[in-house]
Design a protein around this motif. Sequence first.
Motif, PDB file in Angstrom:
ATOM      1  N   ALA A 293       0.830  -1.202   0.000  1.00  0.00           N
ATOM      2  CA  ALA A 293       0.000   0.000   0.000  1.00  0.00           C
ATOM      3  C   ALA A 293       0.865   1.252   0.000  1.00  0.00           C
ATOM      4  CB  ALA A 293      -0.937  -0.007   1.209  1.00  0.00           C
TER       5      ALA A 293
ATOM      6  N   HIS B 288      -0.722  15.209   0.596  1.00  0.00           N
ATOM      7  CA  HIS B 288      -2.117  15.133   0.140  1.00  0.00           C
ATOM      8  C   HIS B 288      -2.654  13.719   0.241  1.00  0.00           C
ATOM      9  CE1 HIS B 288      -1.833  19.046  -2.404  1.00  0.00           C
ATOM     10  NE2 HIS B 288      -2.437  19.282  -1.268  1.00  0.00           N
ATOM     11  N   LEU B 289      -1.840  12.783  -0.238  1.00  0.00           N
ATOM     12  CA  LEU B 289      -2.308  11.396  -0.285  1.00  0.00           C
ATOM     13  C   LEU B 289      -2.412  10.815   1.127  1.00  0.00           C
ATOM     14  CD1 LEU B 289      -0.336  10.198  -3.431  1.00  0.00           C
ATOM     15  CD2 LEU B 289      -2.819  10.353  -3.193  1.00  0.00           C
ATOM     16  N   GLN B 290      -1.474  11.202   1.986  1.00  0.00           N
ATOM     17  CA  GLN B 290      -1.536  10.725   3.362  1.00  0.00           C
ATOM     18  C   GLN B 290      -2.839  11.205   4.025  1.00  0.00           C
ATOM     19  OE1 GLN B 290       1.458  12.391   5.914  1.00  0.00           O
ATOM     20  NE2 GLN B 290       1.188  10.817   7.498  1.00  0.00           N
TER      21      GLN B 290
ATOM     22  N   ALA C 123      -5.584  12.082   2.513  1.00  0.00           N
ATOM     23  CA  ALA C 123      -6.715  11.401   1.878  1.00  0.00           C
ATOM     24  C   ALA C 123      -6.910  10.017   2.476  1.00  0.00           C
ATOM     25  CB  ALA C 123      -6.471  11.304   0.376  1.00  0.00           C
ATOM     26  N   MET C 124      -5.814   9.307   2.661  1.00  0.00           N
ATOM     27  CA  MET C 124      -5.902   7.961   3.200  1.00  0.00           C
ATOM     28  C   MET C 124      -6.403   7.949   4.641  1.00  0.00           C
ATOM     29  SD  MET C 124      -5.783   5.332   1.688  1.00  0.00           S
ATOM     30  CE  MET C 124      -5.308   4.433   0.241  1.00  0.00           C
ATOM     31  N   GLN C 125      -5.962   8.919   5.408  1.00  0.00           N
ATOM     32  CA  GLN C 125      -6.451   9.002   6.791  1.00  0.00           C
ATOM     33  C   GLN C 125      -7.961   9.211   6.815  1.00  0.00           C
ATOM     34  OE1 GLN C 125      -4.008  12.194   8.285  1.00  0.00           O
ATOM     35  NE2 GLN C 125      -2.514  10.806   9.222  1.00  0.00           N
ATOM     36  N   ARG C 126      -8.434  10.111   5.996  1.00  0.00           N
ATOM     37  CA  ARG C 126      -9.879  10.388   5.958  1.00  0.00           C
ATOM     38  C   ARG C 126     -10.664   9.154   5.548  1.00  0.00           C
ATOM     39  NH1 ARG C 126      -9.630  14.461   1.759  1.00  0.00           N
ATOM     40  NH2 ARG C 126      -7.437  14.837   2.265  1.00  0.00           N
ATOM     41  N   VAL C 127     -10.104   8.458   4.601  1.00  0.00           N
ATOM     42  CA  VAL C 127     -10.879   7.472   3.862  1.00  0.00           C
ATOM     43  C   VAL C 127     -10.910   6.102   4.534  1.00  0.00           C
ATOM     44  CG1 VAL C 127     -10.034   6.029   1.984  1.00  0.00           C
ATOM     45  CG2 VAL C 127     -11.185   8.181   1.490  1.00  0.00           C
ATOM     46  N   THR C 128      -9.896   5.807   5.308  1.00  0.00           N
ATOM     47  CA  THR C 128      -9.829   4.473   5.931  1.00  0.00           C
ATOM     48  C   THR C 128     -10.493   4.436   7.305  1.00  0.00           C
ATOM     49  OG1 THR C 128      -7.594   5.011   6.722  1.00  0.00           O
ATOM     50  CG2 THR C 128      -7.774   3.660   4.735  1.00  0.00           C
ATOM     51  N   ASN C 129     -11.334   5.430   7.620  1.00  0.00           N
ATOM     52  CA  ASN C 129     -12.078   5.396   8.882  1.00  0.00           C
ATOM     53  C   ASN C 129     -13.562   5.560   8.595  1.00  0.00           C
ATOM     54  OD1 ASN C 129      -9.642   5.329  10.474  1.00  0.00           O
ATOM     55  ND2 ASN C 129      -9.405   7.505   9.979  1.00  0.00           N
ATOM     56  N   SER C 130     -14.208   4.462   8.252  1.00  0.00           N
ATOM     57  CA  SER C 130     -15.640   4.573   7.954  1.00  0.00           C
ATOM     58  C   SER C 130     -16.380   3.323   8.352  1.00  0.00           C
ATOM     59  CB  SER C 130     -15.848   4.857   6.466  1.00  0.00           C
ATOM     60  OG  SER C 130     -15.109   3.939   5.693  1.00  0.00           O
TER      61      SER C 130
END
Lengths: 192, 192
Positions: free
Chosen positions: B146, B181-183, B185-192
Amino acid sequence: MSRWEPDARGRLLRAALELFAEHGYESTTTAQIAERAGLTKTTLFRLFSDKREIVFQAQDELVALVKRGVDEADVGASPFELMVSGVRVLSGAHVDEHRRTGRILDPILAASPELNERAVFKRFALTVALEKALFNRLVDRWEAGALADLGIRAYYLGYDVWVASDGPAPLTSYVLEQVTHLQGAMQRVTNS
Amino acid sequence: MSRWEPDARGRLLRAALELFAEHGYESTTTAQIAERAGLTKTTLFRLFSDKREIVFQAQDELVALVKRGVDEADVGASPFELMVSGVRVLSGAHVDEHRRTGRILDPILAASPELNERAVFKRFALTVALEKALFNRLVDRWEAGALADLGIRAYYLGYDVWVASDGPAPLTSYVLEQVTHLQGAMQRVTNS
DNA sequence: AGTCTGACGGCACTGAGTAACATCACTATA
DNA sequence: TATAGTGATGTTACTCAGTGCCGTCAGACT
């Protein structure tokens, strides 16, 4: 009685896979494939854009599948859920016959740099398709890209396990397992 | 006086880029390239494994660079920091001349499906190299994969911005910005 | 009956890439 | 200084993927 035997494309496909398995991809010529199928080289190139595409003919539908998976996801689904919906539909299309085909194809593929390059290209095309589909559902640009990488990676990892295993579990379950692994990895790794 | 002019490889390279810029990649033959360089087709194929490699000759060193970046990172660096070290060294090698070359090459590349495929393959090779280097530093298998995707994506996004811009800022600063930016984005996205 | 269409064959061509062998300035060693 | 390599290049002839153009003919359509 019709002028030609039906299913020219299918005959070429079967002839090609037989010959590739017998003598390898590189030492099989397009003329040999056509001859075994009872056709000519010209017709082969009318039905397949090049020699490599004979091996990857099925891959193009997959692009449409990921896209559909994302498009069909519930309104209000999170970005991550949109991605999961994409890879779920993508992997859901694989029946057990694909596993047998995969077992024949994979060694052929591994032995040819030319086919390898095309395989990587197809993977990239899938990634781009997923990224675009996510972006269309108003996912942030970076989120879309990163999620696409994650989803397609999960799909390929899951596919490898599925092809190597014999259980009755569908591809989708392996892929979703990989999605969970990668999600956890990303959570751990992006906090430092 | 020596029997042959020196720097055959360099002459072929310059001849090829000139011809590609003049008539496009596909309508330039390998014989034409060799002729303009004062050589023959045979020598061209002795120095480049195929026609596509003429365009991508520099890319192979990059694989060694990412690897070195990861290997040289401090002991005790986090997985994320290992990846950042990889892409930092990778992008640090690009001087301003590469930007000019990029501006010439990119349109040629975009116009040829054949070159596109090779470009994607080179990107994949970079990703695999980064993944392996990370894995060797005892990063978890999923984290390594990843992170490699994330790092290489940042590298390519940063590269595009760099080539399109005129500022004095080095490639590395653009790439690191994309990493951030990508870090996020990943933080936001992997908590749902 | 006449015409059209579409799927295929035939043929000649281009161009990438390979293989085997020849050449000859330069180098090392006797 | 003669002689025997060495290695980068040339020459020639080949294979095979892929293209272009034109011919053929069964079935469909009018």
